[in-house]
Write an enzyme that holds these catalytic residues in place. Structure first.
Site, PDB file in Angstrom:
ATOM      1  N   TYR A  96       0.860  -1.188   0.000  1.00  0.00           N
ATOM      2  CA  TYR A  96       0.000   0.000   0.000  1.00  0.00           C
ATOM      3  C   TYR A  96       0.891   1.230   0.000  1.00  0.00           C
ATOM      4  O   TYR A  96       1.816   1.324   0.793  1.00  0.00           O
ATOM      5  CB  TYR A  96      -0.878  -0.020   1.251  1.00  0.00           C
ATOM      6  CG  TYR A  96      -1.732   1.209   1.463  1.00  0.00           C
ATOM      7  CD1 TYR A  96      -2.834   1.463   0.649  1.00  0.00           C
ATOM      8  CD2 TYR A  96      -1.453   2.104   2.492  1.00  0.00           C
ATOM      9  CE1 TYR A  96      -3.631   2.585   0.856  1.00  0.00           C
ATOM     10  CE2 TYR A  96      -2.253   3.220   2.705  1.00  0.00           C
ATOM     11  CZ  TYR A  96      -3.331   3.458   1.884  1.00  0.00           C
ATOM     12  OH  TYR A  96      -4.119   4.556   2.092  1.00  0.00           O
ATOM     13  N   ASP A 128       9.700   3.129  -0.454  1.00  0.00           N
ATOM     14  CA  ASP A 128       8.665   3.753   0.364  1.00  0.00           C
ATOM     15  C   ASP A 128       8.882   3.345   1.822  1.00  0.00           C
ATOM     16  O   ASP A 128       8.612   2.213   2.209  1.00  0.00           O
ATOM     17  CB  ASP A 128       7.280   3.311  -0.135  1.00  0.00           C
ATOM     18  CG  ASP A 128       6.153   4.019   0.597  1.00  0.00           C
ATOM     19  OD1 ASP A 128       6.422   4.727   1.591  1.00  0.00           O
ATOM     20  OD2 ASP A 128       4.989   3.849   0.178  1.00  0.00           O
ATOM     21  N   LYS A 149       4.561   9.982   8.391  1.00  0.00           N
ATOM     22  CA  LYS A 149       4.237   9.501   9.740  1.00  0.00           C
ATOM     23  C   LYS A 149       5.174  10.019  10.833  1.00  0.00           C
ATOM     24  O   LYS A 149       5.017  11.143  11.294  1.00  0.00           O
ATOM     25  CB  LYS A 149       4.183   7.969   9.729  1.00  0.00           C
ATOM     26  CG  LYS A 149       3.078   7.468   8.779  1.00  0.00           C
ATOM     27  CD  LYS A 149       2.700   6.041   9.031  1.00  0.00           C
ATOM     28  CE  LYS A 149       1.821   5.466   7.958  1.00  0.00           C
ATOM     29  NZ  LYS A 149       0.446   5.227   8.339  1.00  0.00           N
TER      30      LYS A 149
HETATM   31  N1  PMP Z   1       3.113   4.451   1.994  1.00  0.00           N
HETATM   32  C1  PMP Z   1       3.013   3.493   2.929  1.00  0.00           C
HETATM   33  C2  PMP Z   1       4.010   2.355   2.942  1.00  0.00           C
HETATM   34  C3  PMP Z   1       2.019   3.570   3.892  1.00  0.00           C
HETATM   35  O1  PMP Z   1       1.904   2.613   4.825  1.00  0.00           O
HETATM   36  C4  PMP Z   1       1.117   4.661   3.876  1.00  0.00           C
HETATM   37  C5  PMP Z   1       0.007   4.832   4.913  1.00  0.00           C
HETATM   38  N2  PMP Z   1      -0.155   3.893   5.848  1.00  0.00           N
HETATM   39  C6  PMP Z   1       1.261   5.621   2.887  1.00  0.00           C
HETATM   40  C7  PMP Z   1       2.276   5.489   1.965  1.00  0.00           C
HETATM   41  C8  PMP Z   1       0.336   6.802   2.826  1.00  0.00           C
HETATM   42  O2  PMP Z   1       0.570   7.657   3.890  1.00  0.00           O
HETATM   43  P1  PMP Z   1      -0.559   8.684   4.398  1.00  0.00           P
HETATM   44  O3  PMP Z   1      -1.612   7.846   5.068  1.00  0.00           O
HETATM   45  O4  PMP Z   1       0.167   9.587   5.330  1.00  0.00           O
HETATM   46  O5  PMP Z   1      -1.074   9.395   3.199  1.00  0.00           O
END
Ligand code: PMP
Length: 388
Positions: free
Chosen positions: A140, A224, A251
Site C-alpha cells: 500500500y 517507500d 508519519k
Molecule cells: N506508503 C506506505 C508504505 C504507507 O503505509 C502509507 C500509509 N499507511 C502511505 C504510503 C500513505 O501515507 P498517508 O496515510 O500519510 O497518506
C-alpha cells in the site's frame, strides 16, 4: 436500552459524513469507538474505556501521546505563527536532520505519505520522461490514483494501465516484467516490509535485483519508508545494501502532525528546483508548516540510536513471546503484525480487553511503553487472540 456516548457520537456522524466516516482505515463495524484523550501509551475513549495504544495512529507516533517535549515544541511553533506564505528555518532544520541520519542529500516536504509518493512518482516520470510504474501486490502506498489498483472505484482505466503490478518477492516475475517493460518504466516502487502483504521483510536478494535491473534500464528505484522509517536510525533500508534514487517518508517525521517528505539524489531532486530547468512545480499550502516541522524534529531527536534499539528490542520481545504461545506473528522490531482470520471480531476482543491495534492486526509500539507495559500487552493479546 440507554445509548452509550460513542453511539450518540456515531448517530451525529452518520448525519454529517458518509457512513459516519471520514477515514476508511479507522472504520470498524458496526462503528468505531471515539478517542477522547491520549497520554503516553494510554488512550481513553468516549465511554471512559482505557486501552494500551498499540496502533499509535497507524505507526506514526513514536513516543505515544502528548510527549511533554513534543507538546512544548508544537505549542511554541503555534505561538509564533503556524503557517506562512514564506519558508521558515524549521524546514531547513528537519531537512538537515534527515540528511544527517540517512545520508540522503536532498529533501522536500508535503503533508502526507500519499503526497510523498505522488511527488516521488511525478519526479521519476519527469526525470526519465517515461510513464510506467512497477509496484508489488499487497504493498500500500497511499491513495494517489497512480498507485492504487485498477479495481479501485474512481480510478480511470488509462491511469491504472500505467501501473504494472507484480507478486511480492518473485524474481522471475520481476525479471520478465523488466525485460518487457524496463525501457518504458519510470520507477519501481518498493516497500521493504509491506504491511498489507503481511509485514514480511523483502529478501536482500530481491531488493538488490530490483536495484540492479532498474539501473540497467534507466528506471528509478523509489523505496517507500512511510511505515518502515521508524525501524532504524535511517529506516529499514540500512539493513539492505541498496541505494534508492528516491525515498518517501511520512508519519513519524511529523511528531504526530501531518507530514510527508521525499528524499533523493541531488540530480533527481533537481526536478523540483525552481531555479532554471524546473520540470515539476509543487506547492502545498501547508507543506513544511513549522508546527509539523518542529514537532517532527523534536520527535526524531528523542528517537536517537539508543531509543531506536530499545524500541525494536521491545517489539522483538513481544513478537517472540506471541510466537512461542502459538500465535501467527510477522514483522520486525517495533512493528508487529498479528495474523488472525476474523479481524473485526479479533479487533473488538482486543479492544475490549484493553489493547488498541490496527484494523488489520498491525501493532506499533512506542517509547512511552515500559518493559512491564509490553509484558501486559503480550498477556492481553495471548488471552484474546487464537493460537494457530
Ligand atoms: N506508503 C506506505 C508504505 C504507507 O503505509 C502509507 C500509509 N499507511 C502511505 C504510503 C500513505 O501515507 P498517508 O496515510 O500519510 O497518506
Amino acid at each position: 436500552m440507554s445509548q452509550s456516548a460513542d453511539d450518540l457520537l456515531f448517530a451525529r456522524a452518520t448525519a454529517a459524513m458518509p457512513g459516519g466516516n471520514t477515514r476508511s482505515t479507522v472504520f470498524v463495524p458496526p462503528h468505531p469507538p471515539y478517542a477522547v484523550t491520549g497520554r503516553g501509551c494510554v488512550v481513553t475513549d468516549a465511554n471512559g474505556h482505557e486501552v494500551y495504544d498499540c496502533n499509535n495512529n497507524y505507526t506514526s507516533l513514536l513516543h505515544g501521546h502528548a510527549h511533554p517535549e513534543i507538546v512544548r515544541a508544537a505549542r511554541e511553533a503555534v505561538g509564533q505563527g503556524s503557517a506562512f506564505g514564506l519558508p521558515t528555518e524549521s524546514e531547513i532544520d528537519l531537512a538537515e536532520l534527515l540528511r544527517e541520519r540517512t545520508g540522503i542529500p536532498r529533501w522536500r516536504f508535503c503533508n502526507s505519505g500519499t503526497e510523498a509518493v505522488m511527488m516521488a512518482v511525478r519526479a521519476a516520470r519527469a526525470a526519465t520522461g517515461r510513464g510506467r510504474v512497477i509496484r508489488f501486490h499487497g504493498s500500500y502506498h497511499g491513495t494517489y490514483d497512480g498507485v492504487v489498483g485498477a479495481d479501485a472505484a474512481g480510478v480511470p482505466q488509462a491511469v491504472a494501465e500505467q501501473s504494472i503490478l507484480l507478486p511480492q518477492d518473485d524474481p522471475v516475475a520481476f525479471e520478465h516484467a523488466m525485460a518487457t517493460h524496463g525501457h518504458e518504466t519510470a520507477a519501481v516502487l518498493l516497500d521493504l516490509m509491506p504491511n498489507r502483504a503481511g509485514l514480511r521483510p523483502v529478501s536482500r536478494a530481491m531488493a538488490e535485483l530490483v536495484r540492479k535491473r532498474t539501473a540497467e534500464h534507466g528506471a528509478l528505484l523509489i523505496i517507500d519508508e512511510v511505515i518502515t522509517f521508524r525501524l532504524g536510525n535511517s529506516g529499514l533500508r540500512e539493513r539492505y545494501d541498496v541505494e534508492p534514487d528516491l525515498t518517501t517518508v511520512g508519519k513519524v517525521i511529523g511528531g504526530g502532525f501531518p507530514v510527508g517528505a521525499v528524499g533523493g539524489t541531488a540530480e533527481v531532486m533537481d526536478s523540483f528546483n525552481p531555479l532554471g530547468g524546473a520540470t515539476v512545480s509543487w506547492g502545498g499550502t501547508f507543506s513544511a508548516n513549522p508546527v509539523s516541522m518542529r514537532a517532527g524534529l523534536t520527535a526524531l531527536r528523542l528517537f536517537d540510536a539508543g531509543a531506536v534499539k530499545r524500541l525494536n528490542a521491545l517489539g522483538d520481545q513481544l513478537r517472540d513471546e506471541l510466537a512461542t504461545a502459538g500465535l501467527a506473528v510477522n514483522g520486525t522490531g517495533s512493528l508487529v503484525r498479528l495474523l488472525v482470520d476474523d479481524y473485526p471480531r479479533a479487533w473488538w476482543d482486543l479492544y475490549r480487553a484493553g489493547v488498541l491495534v490496527g484494523t488489520n492486526g498491525l501493532i506499533a509500539l512506542s517509547t512511552a511503553m515500559t518493559d512491564d507495559d509490553v509484558i501486559e500487552i503480550g498477556r492481553v493479546v495471548r488471552s484474546v487472540a487464537p493460537a494457530r
